[in-house]
Each structure stands twice: as structure tokens, then as C-alpha cells.
Write a protein that holds these residues in place. Structure first.
Motif, PDB file in Angstrom:
ATOM      1  N   PRO A   1      77.636  25.286  18.558  1.00 58.29           N
ATOM      2  CA  PRO A   1      78.177  25.566  17.222  1.00 58.29           C
ATOM      3  C   PRO A   1      77.317  24.913  16.142  1.00 58.29           C
ATOM      4  CG  PRO A   1      79.906  24.844  18.724  1.00 58.29           C
ATOM      5  CD  PRO A   1      78.612  24.597  19.418  1.00 58.29           C
ATOM      6  N   THR A   2      77.382  25.438  14.946  1.00 51.59           N
ATOM      7  CA  THR A   2      76.644  24.860  13.824  1.00 51.59           C
ATOM      8  C   THR A   2      77.052  23.407  13.614  1.00 51.59           C
ATOM      9  OG1 THR A   2      76.572  27.036  12.763  1.00 51.59           O
ATOM     10  CG2 THR A   2      76.121  25.125  11.371  1.00 51.59           C
ATOM     11  N   ASP A   3      76.057  22.549  13.395  1.00 45.86           N
ATOM     12  CA  ASP A   3      76.250  21.109  13.167  1.00 45.86           C
ATOM     13  C   ASP A   3      76.632  20.351  14.430  1.00 45.86           C
ATOM     14  OD1 ASP A   3      75.680  21.336  10.420  1.00 45.86           O
ATOM     15  OD2 ASP A   3      77.760  21.841   9.962  1.00 45.86           O
ATOM     16  N   TYR A   4      76.369  20.942  15.602  1.00 47.50           N
ATOM     17  CA  TYR A   4      76.651  20.259  16.862  1.00 47.50           C
ATOM     18  C   TYR A   4      75.425  20.307  17.759  1.00 47.50           C
ATOM     19  CZ  TYR A   4      81.614  20.019  15.760  1.00 47.50           C
ATOM     20  OH  TYR A   4      82.824  19.736  15.176  1.00 47.50           O
ATOM     21  N   ALA A   5      75.271  19.251  18.556  1.00 48.54           N
ATOM     22  CA  ALA A   5      74.175  19.200  19.519  1.00 48.54           C
ATOM     23  C   ALA A   5      74.607  19.890  20.811  1.00 48.54           C
ATOM     24  CB  ALA A   5      73.792  17.751  19.807  1.00 48.54           C
ATOM     25  N   PRO A   6      73.768  20.752  21.374  1.00 47.09           N
ATOM     26  CA  PRO A   6      74.143  21.442  22.618  1.00 47.09           C
ATOM     27  C   PRO A   6      74.092  20.499  23.813  1.00 47.09           C
ATOM     28  CG  PRO A   6      71.880  21.936  22.047  1.00 47.09           C
ATOM     29  CD  PRO A   6      72.428  21.122  20.902  1.00 47.09           C
ATOM     30  N   LEU A   7      74.652  20.945  24.922  1.00 49.75           N
ATOM     31  CA  LEU A   7      74.560  20.173  26.159  1.00 49.75           C
ATOM     32  C   LEU A   7      73.095  20.003  26.540  1.00 49.75           C
ATOM     33  CD1 LEU A   7      77.366  21.829  28.330  1.00 49.75           C
ATOM     34  CD2 LEU A   7      77.476  19.641  27.134  1.00 49.75           C
ATOM     35  N   SER A   8      72.749  18.805  26.985  1.00 47.66           N
ATOM     36  CA  SER A   8      71.356  18.541  27.355  1.00 47.66           C
ATOM     37  C   SER A   8      70.975  19.220  28.663  1.00 47.66           C
ATOM     38  CB  SER A   8      71.123  17.031  27.464  1.00 47.66           C
ATOM     39  OG  SER A   8      72.005  16.461  28.427  1.00 47.66           O
ATOM     40  N   SER A   9      71.960  19.528  29.495  1.00 50.28           N
ATOM     41  CA  SER A   9      71.693  20.209  30.766  1.00 50.28           C
ATOM     42  C   SER A   9      72.943  20.970  31.185  1.00 50.28           C
ATOM     43  CB  SER A   9      71.292  19.206  31.856  1.00 50.28           C
ATOM     44  OG  SER A   9      72.331  18.268  32.080  1.00 50.28           O
ATOM     45  N   GLY A  10      72.775  21.860  32.157  1.00 46.30           N
ATOM     46  CA  GLY A  10      73.906  22.637  32.637  1.00 46.30           C
ATOM     47  C   GLY A  10      74.882  21.788  33.443  1.00 46.30           C
ATOM     48  N   ILE A  11      76.086  22.309  33.597  1.00 47.11           N
ATOM     49  CA  ILE A  11      77.122  21.641  34.387  1.00 47.11           C
ATOM     50  C   ILE A  11      77.176  22.313  35.755  1.00 47.11           C
ATOM     51  CG2 ILE A  11      79.564  21.054  34.542  1.00 47.11           C
ATOM     52  CD1 ILE A  11      79.689  21.293  31.489  1.00 47.11           C
ATOM     53  N   ASN A  12      76.819  21.578  36.789  1.00 52.27           N
ATOM     54  CA  ASN A  12      76.825  22.111  38.152  1.00 52.27           C
ATOM     55  C   ASN A  12      78.191  21.883  38.791  1.00 52.27           C
ATOM     56  OD1 ASN A  12      73.733  22.698  38.890  1.00 52.27           O
ATOM     57  ND2 ASN A  12      73.831  20.846  37.646  1.00 52.27           N
ATOM     58  N   PHE A  13      78.733  22.919  39.403  1.00 52.95           N
ATOM     59  CA  PHE A  13      79.978  22.751  40.148  1.00 52.95           C
ATOM     60  C   PHE A  13      79.972  23.700  41.338  1.00 52.95           C
ATOM     61  CE2 PHE A  13      80.957  26.180  37.227  1.00 52.95           C
ATOM     62  CZ  PHE A  13      81.770  27.038  37.944  1.00 52.95           C
ATOM     63  N   SER A  14      80.885  23.465  42.271  1.00 53.62           N
ATOM     64  CA  SER A  14      80.904  24.268  43.491  1.00 53.62           C
ATOM     65  C   SER A  14      82.332  24.595  43.893  1.00 53.62           C
ATOM     66  CB  SER A  14      80.200  23.529  44.641  1.00 53.62           C
ATOM     67  OG  SER A  14      80.893  22.327  44.956  1.00 53.62           O
ATOM     68  N   ILE A  15      82.465  25.696  44.624  1.00 56.87           N
ATOM     69  CA  ILE A  15      83.733  26.114  45.222  1.00 56.87           C
ATOM     70  C   ILE A  15      83.460  26.322  46.708  1.00 56.87           C
ATOM     71  CG2 ILE A  15      85.604  27.808  45.199  1.00 56.87           C
ATOM     72  CD1 ILE A  15      84.608  28.670  42.407  1.00 56.87           C
TER      73      ILE A  15
END
Length: 207
Positions: free
Chosen positions: A117-131
Motif C-alpha cells: 500500500p502507499t506509504d508502507y514498506a513491502p514484505l522483505s521476503s515471501g512467507i513460506n508455509f506448508s500443508i
């Protein structure tokens, strides 16, 4: 278990055979549907293992401000299946704070924020998860998440909250606690300054 018929045979000497006539000697839980011999308290018990397929999952991603915990709009996400390299787009499009990814099968995934979003820093890396094949969901520590195996025909569910940090220089929202602190601080400075001017003026008058 479904309504299909499972057949087996018992010979005159007590040997168990499956419906193809093959002796049943496996004593560990099979990875697929089938018989095995389960020993309990010294007694061999013929057991049939039926593996039901886990229902697909629906992932709901909630986007919030890391400081205020309020929902924020304007982000964009995509999901990648690490096992197949398939890219999955959310059901929603446009200005929203909630994103839904449907029909996720067991596997490994990476959730990426492709736009912050405007005025926000994005995630530095992806979120890994598993099922896994039993429906167990593993998500890294540090994220507010919840998973549930549901009854009936509806998908199992995963809820994941993803915070973004405001960039430096962003002013607090009107009416929030931040702006209140600024106003109070400014008022104190004004009162202190005015009191100092009055005090100096009186000293000069007395002199």
C-alpha cells in the motif's frame, strides 16, 4: 469410509489373505489403502487402513498496519506452489484488505506481496508455509495465523494476518492517538512559551 466392500479370506490354518489371495503379513500402517496386522497385547488383529483424501484449503490473507493493527488497502499478493511452480492469484481484485486463495492442496507454498500500500514498506521476503497430507499447516513464527479442518463439503481454512510497516515520515491518521499526542505537546509548548513571555514582561515592568 465409503460404502465399497472390502473382502479378505481366512485359510483353514488361520492365514489371512487379501481378496487377490495374497497372504497379509505386513505389520505396519500402509501408505495406501490396504490390510495390515496390528499386534495389540500379544494378539494379532487384522486391520484395514483407509486413507481419505484431505479436503482442499481456502487461504484468507488479512492486510493490516503493523503499528495500529488497522486494516489497510492497496496491497497485492500472489501465491506460488513451490512444488509445481504454479502461480495462484487471489479471488479478489481492486482495492481490498482481504485476499482469498481457494482450493489449495497439500504442498509447499510461498505468499508474496507484489505491491505494498502507499506509504508502507513491502514484505522483505515471501512467507513460506506448508500443508501436509494429514491437513497439518505449518506457518513461520511471528505471524498471526489459524487453520481449521472443517466438517461437511466446505473447504478447510487457513487465516493469515500480514502486517506492513509505515514508511518514515507518515503522519498518524486523524483522530488516532498519535495526532492527539502531537496536539497536546504543541499546546504545552505554546502555554509554556506564553508564560515565559508574561514573566519576562513583568520583570521588566517591575524594574
Amino acid at each position: 469410509m465409503d460404502a465399497s466392500t472390502i473382502k479378505f479370506q481366512v485359510t483353514e490354518n488361520g492365514q489371512w489373505l487379501d481378496q487377490q489371495g495374497t497372504p497379509i503379513s505386513n505389520n505396519t500402517l500402509p501408505s495406501s489403502d490396504g490390510f495390515y496386522v496390528n499386534n495389540r497385547n500379544g494378539n494379532d488383529i487384522l486391520t484395514y487402513a483407509k486413507h481419505d483424501n484431505i479436503k482442499p484449503f481456502t487461504l484468507t490473507v488479512n492486510k493490516i498496519d503493523k503499528v495500529t493493527n488497522q486494516s489497510i488497502k492497496g496491497a497485492e499478493f500472489q501465491l506460488t506452489n513451490s512444488d509445481t511452480n504454479q502461480t495462484i492469484q487471489p479471488d479478489e481484485s481492486g482495492d481490498t484488505a482481504t485476499f482469498t486463495f481457494n482450493n489449495l492442496q497439500p504442498g509447499n507454498y510461498v505468499l508474496s506481496e507484489t505491491k505494498a500500500p502507499t506509504d508502507y514498506a513491502p514484505l522483505s521476503s515471501g512467507i513460506n508455509f506448508s500443508i501436509d497430507n494429514t491437513g497439518k499447516v505449518t506457518i513461520p513464527d511471528g505471524y498471526d495465523s489459524n487453520s481449521e479442518l472443517t466438517a461437511g463439503n466446505s473447504n478447510n481454512t487457513i487465516s493469515l494476518t500480514v502486517p506492513d510497516t509505515p514508511t518514515s515520515g507518515q503522519l498518524p491518521a486523524t483522530g488516532g492517538p498519535g495526532i492527539t499526542i502531537i496536539l497536546v505537546t504543541g499546546l504545552i509548548i505554546m502555554i509554556t512559551t506564553a508564560a515565559g513571555i508574561i514573566f519576562i514582561s513583568r520583570r521588566r515592568w517591575e524594574v
